[in-house]
Scaffold this motif. Sequence first.
Motif, short mmCIF file in Angstrom:
data_model
loop_
_atom_site.label_atom_id
_atom_site.label_comp_id
_atom_site.label_asym_id
_atom_site.label_seq_id
_atom_site.Cartn_x
_atom_site.Cartn_y
_atom_site.Cartn_z
N VAL A 220 38.13 38.26 30.40
CA VAL A 220 36.88 38.62 31.08
C VAL A 220 36.24 37.37 31.67
O VAL A 220 35.75 37.38 32.82
N GLU A 221 36.24 36.28 30.91
CA GLU A 221 35.67 35.03 31.41
C GLU A 221 36.46 34.48 32.58
O GLU A 221 35.87 33.97 33.55
N ARG A 222 37.80 34.58 32.53
CA ARG A 222 38.60 34.08 33.64
C ARG A 222 38.32 34.91 34.91
O ARG A 222 38.23 34.36 36.02
N ALA A 223 38.20 36.23 34.76
CA ALA A 223 37.89 37.08 35.91
C ALA A 223 36.57 36.66 36.55
O ALA A 223 36.46 36.58 37.79
N ALA A 224 35.57 36.39 35.72
CA ALA A 224 34.28 35.95 36.26
C ALA A 224 34.39 34.58 36.91
O ALA A 224 33.76 34.31 37.95
N PRO B 214 36.72 41.32 39.81
CA PRO B 214 36.25 42.26 38.78
C PRO B 214 37.32 42.47 37.71
O PRO B 214 38.52 42.51 38.01
N TYR B 215 36.88 42.56 36.46
CA TYR B 215 37.80 42.88 35.38
C TYR B 215 37.76 44.38 35.16
O TYR B 215 36.75 44.93 34.69
N ALA C 287 44.95 34.54 37.82
CA ALA C 287 44.13 35.73 37.60
C ALA C 287 44.57 36.45 36.32
O ALA C 287 45.75 36.46 35.97
N PRO C 288 43.63 37.08 35.60
CA PRO C 288 43.98 37.77 34.35
C PRO C 288 44.62 39.11 34.62
O PRO C 288 44.29 39.80 35.61
N PRO C 289 45.55 39.54 33.77
CA PRO C 289 46.09 40.91 33.88
C PRO C 289 45.01 41.93 33.53
O PRO C 289 44.06 41.64 32.81
N MET C 290 45.18 43.14 34.04
CA MET C 290 44.25 44.23 33.74
C MET C 290 44.77 45.13 32.62
O MET C 290 44.01 45.92 32.07
N LEU D 37 47.34 38.93 44.70
CA LEU D 37 46.53 37.81 44.24
C LEU D 37 47.18 37.15 43.04
O LEU D 37 47.46 37.80 42.03
N ILE D 38 47.46 35.85 43.14
CA ILE D 38 47.99 35.08 42.00
C ILE D 38 46.85 34.46 41.21
O ILE D 38 46.84 34.49 39.98
N GLY D 39 45.86 33.92 41.92
CA GLY D 39 44.74 33.26 41.27
C GLY D 39 43.86 32.61 42.31
O GLY D 39 43.87 32.99 43.49
#
Length: 519
Positions: free
Chosen positions: A78-82, A87-88, A381-384, A8-10
């Motif tokens: 966290v906001e970008r994941a939502a 899920p973050y 997508a945000p990194p984990m 997943l890129i975004g």
Amino acid sequence: MSERDHILIGKSHKAETLLLRRANRHGLVAGATGTGKTVTLQTLAEGFSNAGVPVFAADIKGDLSGIAVPGDGARPFVERAAEIDVPYEPDDYPTVFWDLFGERGHPIRATISEIGPLLLSRLLDLNDTQEGVLNIAFRLADEEGLLLLDLKDLRALLAFVSENASALSGVYGNVSKASVGAIQRQLLVLENQGGEAFLGEPSLDILDLMRTDRSGRGTINLLAAERLMNTPRLYATFLLWLLSELFERLPEVGDPDKPKLVFFFDEAHLLFDDAPEALLDTIERVVRLIRSKGVGVYFVTQNPLDLPDAVLGQLGNRVQHALRAFTPRDRRAVKAAAETFRQNEAFDVETAITELRVGEALVSTLDAKGAPTVVERTLVAPPMARVGPATDSERERILRTSPLAGRYDTNIDRESAYEILARRAEEALREEEIPEEKGGLLDALGDFFGTGGSAGGGGGSRRGRLTTGQRVAREVTRTVVNRVAGQVAADIGRSIGGRTGSSVGRAIVRGVLGGMLRR
């Protein structure tokens, strides 16, 4: 964040993914400073690791080192994941730290022989004549069975080449002492830049870059490049050597279900700035052919125009962050970037490139048939893992528990060209007395090797006053002159004909060169 067959890129109006079976078709992550390239790189690296694909990346500012530490739940991520409905879940990733200088990671070394005369010439910025002399030195080392492992081996051999330029010219072609001197000066520059730490043993086994952990996730290999960036020629040569080693070692696999290894080359323009045509051709050839070895190469740079067209045309998967159009060159870059995408009727690509916000990018990847997808405006997508550097204590802990701890950390100085030639010279001195000679280049070589030279004049034997450098040069001189004698004798013999001709030839050579061989 990754399924079995894609990363997943975004998300645009749909999930934007990178198919693993097309990931070896190389890629580009571009954009102006501060637009989110490093975060995108980390997202892709985490995705590859989750899919069991090892990653190698140059950590230019130390920002990527946080990938070894779980994310701290920063609000923007966290906001970008939502926002993109994923899920973050903070996580860390199996990471091995490397450093050419051995300061912030396991040392990476390669021997002089492994680098070879071509790449070494590029590293030293030699002209064609000097490169020819360096090739002669390597050829001589091969014929004499002399290992070239580190700088002192090459220096000893070059000192011999300079002292015996006339004899070598008759066998290998013209050898200029001035060219040898220029090479020696460039070696000194390389040493001052820290290159001596890179050249030596134990040399890197590229299979150690292709490891997975117990859970099957790919190891993320991070090269500490903060200091390395101050020596861009060393950086470029190292990366090209690494790709060349992979190309030579790995078998042909075509298009595998997923890559064997993925490279991210940050600040990619350093590979191409002021690079000679021969080096550009080498990079283009390696990038074009290494795909079939199952290796993906992803260039990370500010401007697509930083890359040669021949290389840019090999990059099938593209993530384009915002570019600014403040100058004519900027506007050309925006236009060039827009034209490389498969256009989307929903928006003007050229305009969109200048309007993208931080963490947003234009994304186009290869589909299952190998065709580029229509470009989409995508929220990355945000990194984990943590976005930002690991602390010194965290880095030290990871190094202590590394699966490669102790394998590369201690330098090995085994017997090689310098030691072998020095021993031969010592043995030769035990068998003969050396008459007094006026000091010259051999004396200067002693000073060069730091072992002292002859002092003053006076009569008597020079046994005990010859330096190691002098003995090396003397012994190799004897070997080469003998080879010259054998070749000349054979040529004379063939011209006269038969066994008698060979005998006459040997007699003539002994008469002409006998004095040299006895000295």
